[in-house]
Design an enzyme around this catalytic site. Structure first.
Site: not given
Ligand code: DGL
Length: 298
Positions: A29-30, A61-62, A92-94, A182, A216-218
């Protein structure tokens, strides 16, 4: 007696050496969000050994461009291969939205050619998530809450359309949610404002939505606040269990991959591009165990 002792020492050394060469499952993940997926995967498949890589120094990353997300993701996947992973899950979805296709269709071919083996694989989180949606919705109106990168990729819209063209999909980018998490501010009263803002904006666009994907996994860390904000009857789809079930199913369908994975200790190494102190401190928000992360340079 001493012969038995020597035998046992040699035997355990050989076992450790073989285990060392058996492949691990990489989870990327990012940042820290992938830990919500890792936790569920380890509960579902506790026998395997894992390596988690968080690109915490470059998260989020998003909000980044396609090229940058792809380049960072490929560097991380490559590193996980170098560390002994044969199978990597982009938790990570992104990254799944912006980089998975290029990695699967181009970069993996290069790796396979160089190694004269077609075993290494990279999986994403979007496909297993969309597959559960048709069985949940009654109104056929689906909402997606995700990072700006995932929303602009249109990946969920396209994948849902492939699964059921009758689904009406409405997206809402939530650029403040990952930074809040974060920063450890996701339980603060201030976070309520941004949770309500994005959820209401989504539901205003389509009041018929009865199923919302947390893309998003967050976002599972904001689950309590999101639940309080959505009207009764609206279902929330979080990804941890879905991805874990998808991986279990994948290994059942690919026994050759399952056979090359080390499945004895249930260990997990944690790699981070940030400082180890920062990672341990922030990861404790997501994990219920004390960990010893390792710093890496990419
Ligand atoms: N956890 C990441 C996701 O599932 C996104 C976090 C990010 O923006 O880096 O998209």
């Amino acid at each position: 007696m001493s012969q038995l002792f020597v035998f046992l020492v040699i035997f355990s050394y050989l076992c450790a050496t073989i285990r060392e060469f058996m492949a691990k499952i990489g989870v990327f993940d990012s940042g820290y969000g992938g830990l919500t997926i890792l936790e569920k995967i380890r509960q579902a498949l506790p026998e395997y050994d894992y390596i988690y890589l968080g690109d915490n120094a470059r998260t989020p990353y998003g909000t980044r461009s396609f090229e940058v997300i792809y380049e960072y993701t490929w560097q991380c996947v490559h590193r996980l291969f170098d560390e002994g992973c044969e199978l990597v899950v982009l938790a990570c979805n992104t990254a799944s939205a912006k980089a998975l296709r290029s990695i699967q269709q181009r970069d993996l071919l290069g790796v396979w050619e160089a190694e004269k083996s077609r075993r290494k694989r990279v999986l994403g989180v979007i496909r297993p998530t969309v597959e559960v949606v048709p069985s949940i919705t009654r109104s056929q109106h689906i909402g997606l809450l995700a990072t700006p990168g995932t929303v602009s990729s249109q990946s969920y819209v396209m994948e849902l359309e492939k699964i059921d063209p009758a689904l009406v999909v409405t997206q809402q980018a939530c650029p403040m949610w990952v930074p809040l998490i974060e920063a450890g501010e996701h339980t603060s009263a201030g976070a309520d404002f941004f949770v309500e803002k994005y959820v209401w904006e989504l539901l205003e666009k389509d009041p018929l939505i009865d199923t919302i994907i947390l893309g998003c996994t967050h976002y599972p860390l904001l689950l309590d606040k999101i639940k309080k904000t959505v009207p009764p009857g609206v279902q929330l789809v979080a990804q941890g269990d879905i991805v874990a079930d998808g991986l279990r199913d994948y290994l059942r369908r690919h026994p050759d991959m399952a056979a090359c994975l080390s499945a004895e200790e249930g260990s997990c190494r944690y790699l981070t591009t940030e400082s180890v102190e920062k990672f341990s401190q922030s990861a404790s928000i997501f994990l219920r165990e004390t960990i010893t992360p390792e710093h890496i340079e990419l």
